[in-house]
Write an enzyme that holds these catalytic residues in place. Structure first.
Site, PDB file in Angstrom:
ATOM      1  CG  HIS A  78      -1.857   1.046   1.035  1.00 44.45           C
ATOM      2  ND1 HIS A  78      -3.444   0.713   0.796  1.00 44.45           N
ATOM      3  CD2 HIS A  78      -2.033   2.313   1.110  1.00 44.45           C
ATOM      4  CE1 HIS A  78      -4.222   1.851   0.711  1.00 44.45           C
ATOM      5  NE2 HIS A  78      -3.190   2.869   0.887  1.00 44.45           N
ATOM      6  CB  CYS A  79       3.330   3.116  -1.660  1.00 50.59           C
ATOM      7  SG  CYS A  79       3.677   1.684  -2.959  1.00 50.59           S
ATOM      8  CG  HIS A  80      -0.833   6.584  -2.043  1.00 54.10           C
ATOM      9  ND1 HIS A  80      -2.102   5.951  -2.580  1.00 54.10           N
ATOM     10  CD2 HIS A  80      -0.909   6.561  -0.677  1.00 54.10           C
ATOM     11  CE1 HIS A  80      -2.942   5.714  -1.534  1.00 54.10           C
ATOM     12  NE2 HIS A  80      -1.972   5.762  -0.350  1.00 54.10           N
ATOM     13  NE  ARG A  99      -7.963   3.064  -0.751  1.00 55.27           N
ATOM     14  CZ  ARG A  99      -7.363   3.864  -0.354  1.00 55.27           C
ATOM     15  NH1 ARG A  99      -7.051   5.039  -0.891  1.00 55.27           N
ATOM     16  NH2 ARG A  99      -7.033   4.080   1.116  1.00 55.27           N
ATOM     17  CG  HIS A 108      -5.020   2.379   6.003  1.00 57.05           C
ATOM     18  ND1 HIS A 108      -3.799   2.006   5.341  1.00 57.05           N
ATOM     19  CD2 HIS A 108      -5.337   3.576   5.071  1.00 57.05           C
ATOM     20  CE1 HIS A 108      -3.413   2.731   4.372  1.00 57.05           C
ATOM     21  NE2 HIS A 108      -4.309   3.777   4.195  1.00 57.05           N
ATOM     22  CG  ASP A 133      -0.841   5.170   4.100  1.00 53.73           C
ATOM     23  OD1 ASP A 133      -1.294   5.238   2.845  1.00 53.73           O
ATOM     24  OD2 ASP A 133      -1.373   5.879   5.131  1.00 53.73           O
ATOM     25  CG  ASN A 152      -5.968  13.315   3.501  1.00 54.23           C
ATOM     26  OD1 ASN A 152      -6.053  14.671   3.571  1.00 54.23           O
ATOM     27  ND2 ASN A 152      -6.389  12.716   2.478  1.00 54.23           N
TER      28      ASN A 152
END
Length: 304
Positions: free
Chosen positions: A39-41, A132, A189, A256, A261
């Site tokens: 999970h990364c962006h 998602r 998460h 993450d 946020n």
């Protein structure tokens, strides 16, 4: 105000979107070969891949080169890049990142009723293996069941997982919907559960019940988001470890990165890697968490 001035104003990072940690430590934990950040962006750069006009937050740029350098620093070879809502349904940045490193990366898309089958098939060829659903109101209006069914029809036959972004108390309310989904689902998460409710609160009871179905997975990511104690996030790490012990074959892990946020400064990603040893103290569970489980869930090539 001119159109140019509006654009420049909205390019300023939003409160709650700090820059990534400036100097993450080198982890002391040697990860197994082919370990995966599930999970990364990739965000921007905005000058090349503009953020969506209707986005609810503006991040610092975190382009593919930055993510690749971080993974090399942390000892991570594989990654699952999740489309961020700040890019909306324009997957240009995600497709660019996936195309730059074939075989090492997978993706999670944001699609809707207007996304065509042709676009979805392009995403699949690039390495997308999930879509998602955001149920957090600060990101978008939660999807209706009709919208979800429409998306499921569009991805039919591709064996994509459904990735669920929910907040603690919503897990119990959505348990019936999740059970009715075809195929696999994965909860982001740790469900963003409220640790104040304790280990036997409604959210965690529902999460464990969903794990019992054999079709639902959970991401042991975002320990910094749910911890009530701060670094090294012992309360959240204990919870993540309990889920690995409970269902070791259906938990994956992620940084993450770059941590949008959030409250305060971005966490040290090197510390997050070192915490994996506490989340999965059994070496067999550690390999499942970091290698085997993400390979199965996101269709990576077999490892040896």
């Amino acid at each position: 105000m001119t159109e140019r001035a509006v654009h420049e104003t909205r390019s300023v990072p939003s409160p709650g979107c700090p820059p990534p940690h400036p100097a993450p430590r080198v982890p002391s934990l040697p990860l197994p070969p082919d370990s995966c950040d599930a999970h990364c962006h990739v965000l921007g750069p905005a000058a090349v891949f503009p953020y969506a006009p209707d986005r609810t937050f503006t991040p610092y740029d975190a382009p593919k080169e930055q993510l690749r350098a971080l993974h090399a620093h942390l000892g991570i070879r594989r990654a699952v890049i999740v489309q961020s809502s700040c890019h909306g349904r324009d997957h240009a940045a995600l497709l660019d990142a996936l195309g730059s490193d074939t075989g090492r990366l997978r993706g999670v898309a944001l699609i809707g009723e207007t996304t065509t089958r042709e676009e979805i098939e392009e995403l699949h060829r690039a390495g997308v293996r999930a879509f998602r659903l955001n149920f957090l109101p600060h990101l978008r209006t939660p999807p209706t069941r009709d919208e979800i069914d429409s998306v499921l029809e569009r991805v039919d036959g591709l064996d994509w997982a459904v990735q669920l972004h929910v907040r603690g108390e919503e897990i119990a309310a959505l348990e019936g919907l999740v059970r009715a989904l075809p195929g696999r689902a994965v909860v982001d998460h740790i469900g963003r559960v409220d640790l104040a409710t304790g280990r036997d609160g409604p959210a965690l009871r529902s999460l464990r019940a969903l794990l019992d179905t054999g079709r639902v997975w959970v991401k042991a990511s975002g320990v910094d988001r749910i911890s009530r104690q701060g670094p090294p996030y012992a309360d959240a790490v204990t919870l993540a470890a309990s889920l690995v012990a409970y269902a070791p074959e259906r938990v994956v892990w992620g940084t993450d990165y770059p941590h949008v946020n959030i409250v305060g400064e971005a966490p040290d990603d090197g510390l997050l890697v070192d915490l994996v040893e506490r989340i999965a103290p059994d070496p067999a569970h550690l390999r499942r968490l970091m290698v085997d489980n993400p390979a199965e869930l996101f269709d990576f090539p077999p490892t040896h």
